[in-house]
Write an enzyme that holds these catalytic residues in place. Structure first.
Site, PDB file in Angstrom:
ATOM      1  N   GLU A 171       0.812  -1.218   0.000  1.00 54.57           N
ATOM      2  CA  GLU A 171       0.000   0.000   0.000  1.00 54.57           C
ATOM      3  C   GLU A 171       0.845   1.266   0.000  1.00 54.57           C
ATOM      4  OE1 GLU A 171      -0.422  -2.692   1.827  1.00 54.57           O
ATOM      5  OE2 GLU A 171      -2.397  -3.422   1.233  1.00 54.57           O
ATOM      6  N   HIS A 227     -11.201  -4.364   9.939  1.00 57.38           N
ATOM      7  CA  HIS A 227     -11.792  -4.276   8.600  1.00 57.38           C
ATOM      8  C   HIS A 227     -13.046  -3.411   8.571  1.00 57.38           C
ATOM      9  CE1 HIS A 227      -9.018  -7.206   7.057  1.00 57.38           C
ATOM     10  NE2 HIS A 227      -9.648  -7.321   5.914  1.00 57.38           N
TER      11      HIS A 227
HETATM   12  C1  LIG Z   1      -2.483  -4.629   4.282  1.00 62.20           C
HETATM   13  C2  LIG Z   1      -3.605  -5.358   3.647  1.00 62.20           C
HETATM   14  N1  LIG Z   1      -3.847  -5.176   2.332  1.00 62.20           N
HETATM   15  C3  LIG Z   1      -4.858  -5.849   1.733  1.00 62.20           C
HETATM   16  C4  LIG Z   1      -5.638  -6.712   2.443  1.00 62.20           C
HETATM   17  C5  LIG Z   1      -6.772  -7.491   1.769  1.00 62.20           C
HETATM   18  N2  LIG Z   1      -6.437  -8.929   1.764  1.00 62.20           N
HETATM   19  C6  LIG Z   1      -6.852  -9.759   2.695  1.00 62.20           C
HETATM   20  S1  LIG Z   1      -6.234 -11.285   2.524  1.00 62.20           S
HETATM   21  C7  LIG Z   1      -5.387 -10.876   1.161  1.00 62.20           C
HETATM   22  C8  LIG Z   1      -4.551 -11.880   0.442  1.00 62.20           C
HETATM   23  C9  LIG Z   1      -3.238 -12.114   1.044  1.00 62.20           C
HETATM   24  O1  LIG Z   1      -2.612 -13.151   0.398  1.00 62.20           O
HETATM   25  P1  LIG Z   1      -1.476 -14.002   1.078  1.00 62.20           P
HETATM   26  O2  LIG Z   1      -0.594 -13.130   1.884  1.00 62.20           O
HETATM   27  O3  LIG Z   1      -0.832 -14.786   0.014  1.00 62.20           O
HETATM   28  O4  LIG Z   1      -2.251 -14.949   2.096  1.00 62.20           O
HETATM   29  P2  LIG Z   1      -3.319 -16.113   1.800  1.00 62.20           P
HETATM   30  O5  LIG Z   1      -4.668 -15.482   1.967  1.00 62.20           O
HETATM   31  O6  LIG Z   1      -3.091 -16.643   0.465  1.00 62.20           O
HETATM   32  O7  LIG Z   1      -3.105 -17.117   2.883  1.00 62.20           O
HETATM   33  C10 LIG Z   1      -5.617  -9.540   0.856  1.00 62.20           C
HETATM   34  C11 LIG Z   1      -5.080  -8.860  -0.288  1.00 62.20           C
HETATM   35  C12 LIG Z   1      -5.371  -6.839   3.821  1.00 62.20           C
HETATM   36  N3  LIG Z   1      -6.096  -7.649   4.606  1.00 62.20           N
HETATM   37  N4  LIG Z   1      -4.348  -6.181   4.392  1.00 62.20           N
END
Ligand SMILES: Cc1ncc(C[n+]2csc(CCOP(=O)(O)OP(=O)(O)O)c2C)c(N)n1
Ligand SMILES: [Mg+2]
Lengths: 344, 290
Positions: free
Chosen positions: A60, A129
């Site tokens: 971000e 959230h």
């Molecule tokens: C700082 C932040 N940016 C965006 C999000 C929205 N978001 C929630 S889960 C996610 C995916 C994250 O992917 P990863 O780190 O690969 O974990 P996974 O869900 O695949 O276990 C996103 C983009 C968030 N929660 N926090």
């Protein structure tokens, strides 16, 4: 017959039309190019301009700085973040850099960027959230902050934000996305810094922000049954604030309630009450009231979550108190939080 | 070895069954908060968790049910939390995304990607300052590697030689965004450790024996003062990111192949043995839900 579309679709249309007019406009943000298109808001631009909508890594602060750089080089980025909570990671680039670049370079550069983000709520999204942090941005010199409540304003304010030569934080509310309203098909602007009077009234002024505008309109209808005439103002822009509209209204009604989707303490309500006390003190008949979130994070369990959020019921009861009318129990309606079924 | 194998299998099946139950409760609209399930990824939580002591710290993400259970977290309190009860591990204030169990040093989870990394480093730092020989394991996804805080945390942990293992569960997706759209091709995550003069390892995240073996080594190293390491475990999430989400066509195709590499089925247990263990676990779950 005027055409009706949802708030989300209006945002999509604004972006697509701006992209059609200005080669410099592009969209970036995690999954802005996905099927779901950020609650449907980027589907249309992505369909029309697939090469100008960019999925991004999870960074971000970086995204904001990259966007700032493109704006210095003549582009007009729209950065999209699915929650305002995520913007906390971007504060350095927003607050220390984007907001200041134009000023501290003596106007050597413009920073025409839009940071689109969303306030979440409902179904146990919880403390990380479902924050409403708009007053934090409003407190930063160099930022403009808009919070449309209707589909029509969502489109017009977004176009103004895109064409603005400075950084605009454009804050949506997740509950507003599905709500339909009349939206002209042409390319039009709603000016930044202008509030809108939704209902004329003579007894009390209700300044409402974002989703609380819906609640305030409902409250005004209820209050009419009690013989209380409320003037409802949709603030639309948090900064620069439309002092004139607020002061004129309060001078007429002599009463003020601010209904905000954000916190009560140090919130936008605090600012509006101060403004009125400073500049319209002589017109005020009763102490002003702020309606906002309590000073603790939102819990997830449904009964606790429902209790956390004020609604039209709080507005009605405050207005009655203000008018010295004790009319007994308010027939309660469906709580907005319970209605929300996602997607998250 | 047989006992270990049995324990690992049982722990994985338990996580799977709990997640399936949560999914079922979701379908029945009984869950009142966003839930991110870890079906398909159980081997990583179990392989790492098996080598941690009660005094060791764990931090995780919104996709944390497996890590919580593998650390010995209280299942009943977790379920109560997910169902929105005041009897939950966060007293109904956190929901699925913020589970915690201080009794086993499961320190909490963040709903912000990468959010727990620095605090995890902090516990390792405290452990070093207090000379307690406690190790911290922090779980995060491939997406978290893109955040600045990942690099800040790696740098500091290596600088101070802190007793921590960074466990990256690379499931190749952040929500529905594939890793190719977010990270340069060939920029393997485990190799990022090298830039911080830290050891980086790659492991098959669907093979619990492999995870168990390497985790033991890395945790021992950390406990002995040899510093931190980064473990990249490759795997795949079998379910949608969070309820209400749809799968993309691409993910559906990839899933077929990954399901052939089920971390539970490929351990060599007969279907009968798996059914028996599942039944026992289902009974445990039903009992605590009543
Ligand atoms: C700082 C932040 N940016 C965006 C999000 C929205 N978001 C929630 S889960 C996610 C995916 C994250 O992917 P990863 O780190 O690969 O974990 P996974 O869900 O695949 O276990 C996103 C983009 C968030 N929660 N926090
Ligand atoms: Mg991932």
């Amino acid at each position: 017959m005027e055409r009706k579309i949802s708030y989300a679709a209006a945002i999509g249309e604004a972006q697509a039309q701006a992209m059609d007019r200005h080669e410099s406009v592009f969209i970036c943000g995690l999954e802005t190019d996905g099927e779901r298109g950020i609650f449907g808001t980027t589907v249309e631009p992505c369909k029309k301009f697939p090469h100008r909508v960019f999925d991004m890594p999870l960074c971000e602060n970086g995204i904001t700085g990259f966007g700032l750089g493109t704006s210095l080089a003549g582009m007009r980025p729209i950065m999209v973040h699915a929650r305002i909570d995520f913007l906390m990671l971007a504060m350095d680039q927003i607050v220390n850099h984007a907001a200041k670049w134009k000023f501290m370079t003596g106007n050597a550069f413009n920073t025409p960027m839009v940071i689109r983000t969303i306030i979440g709520r409902g179904k146990g999204q919880g403390a990380q959230h479902a924050q409403a942090l708009h007053s934090m941005f409003a407190g930063v010199a160099g930022l403009k902050v808009v919070m449309p409540a209707s589909a029509c304003d969502a489109k017009g304010l977004l176009i103004s934000a895109i064409e603005d030569d400075e950084t605009v934080v454009y804050i949506e509310h997740r509950f507003l996305h599905p709500i339909e309203g009349c939206v002209p098909e042409d390319y039009y602007k709603v000016p930044i810094g202008k509030a809108r009077i939704l209902t004329q009234g003579s007894d009390v002024t209700i300044v409402a922000i974002s989703h609380m505008v819906i609640e305030a309109q409902r409250a005004a209808i209820e209050l009419l049954k009690d013989g209380i005439s409320a003037e409802v103002i949709d603030l639309r822009t948090i900064k620069p604030i439309d002092e004139e509209t607020i002061l004129n209204s309060v001078s007429k009604t002599g009463g003020l309630i601010v209904a905000d989707v954000g916190q009560k303490i140090c919130g936008v309500g605090s600012e509006i009450v101060s403004l009125v006390m400073e500049k319209a003190f002589n017109f005020i008949d009763v102490p002003p009231v702020r309606i906002g979130l309590p000073d603790y994070p939102v819990p997830t369990a449904i009964p606790m979550e429902e209790q956390y959020y004020p609604s039209w019921i709080n507005i009605v009861s405050e207005a009655r108190k203000m008018m010295g009318k004790n009319l007994g129990k308010i027939e309660s309606g469906v709580v907005a939080t319970r209605n929300f079924q996602g997607p998250f | 070895m047989d006992k270990i194998l049995n324990d690992l299998a049982y722990a994985m099946i338990r996580i799977r069954k709990v997640e399936e139950k949560i999914d079922e409760l979701n379908e029945a609209e009984k869950v009142k908060c966003p839930t991110h399930l870890c079906v398909g990824q159980e081997a990583i939580a179990v392989g790492v968790g098996h080598n941690l002591l009660q005094k060791d710290y764990v931090f995780s993400t919104y996709r944390g049910h497996g890590h919580y259970l593998a650390k010995g977290g209280d299942l009943k309190k977790m379920m109560a939390e997910i169902l929105g009860s005041e009897k939950g591990c966060c007293k109904g204030r956190g929901g699925s995304m913020h589970i915690v169990d201080p009794d086993v040093n499961f320190m909490g989870t963040s709903a912000l990607v990468g959010g727990c990394l620095p605090a995890a480093v902090g516990t390792a730092w405290a452990s070093q300052m207090k000379n307690e020989k406690r190790v911290t394991a922090v779980f995060f996804g491939d997406g978290a590697v893109e955040e600045g805080i990942f690099h800040e945390s790696m740098n500091f942990a290596s600088l101070k030689k802190l007793p921590i293992i960074f466990v990256c569960e690379n499931n190749f997706y952040a929500v529905n965004s594939p890793i190719e759209a977010r990270q340069p091709l060939g920029a393997d995550i485990y190799k990022r450790a090298e830039g911080y003069r830290m050891k980086g390892y790659l492991v098959d995240g669907n093979n619990v024996l492999d995870v168990n073996k390497i985790a033991k080594e890395l945790i021992d190293n950390a406990r002995n003062g040899d510093g931190p390491s980064l473990l990249e475990a490759r795997t795949f999430r079998w379910c949608v990111h969070v309820q209400h989400y749809n799968e993309t066509l691409k993910r559906k195709e990839e899933l077929i192949n990954w399901q052939k590499r089920c971390p539970i089925k490929n351990l060599g247990f007969s279907s009968l043995e798996i059914v028996k263990m599942s039944q026992k676990i289902n009974l445990e779950i039903e009992e605590l839900l009543n």
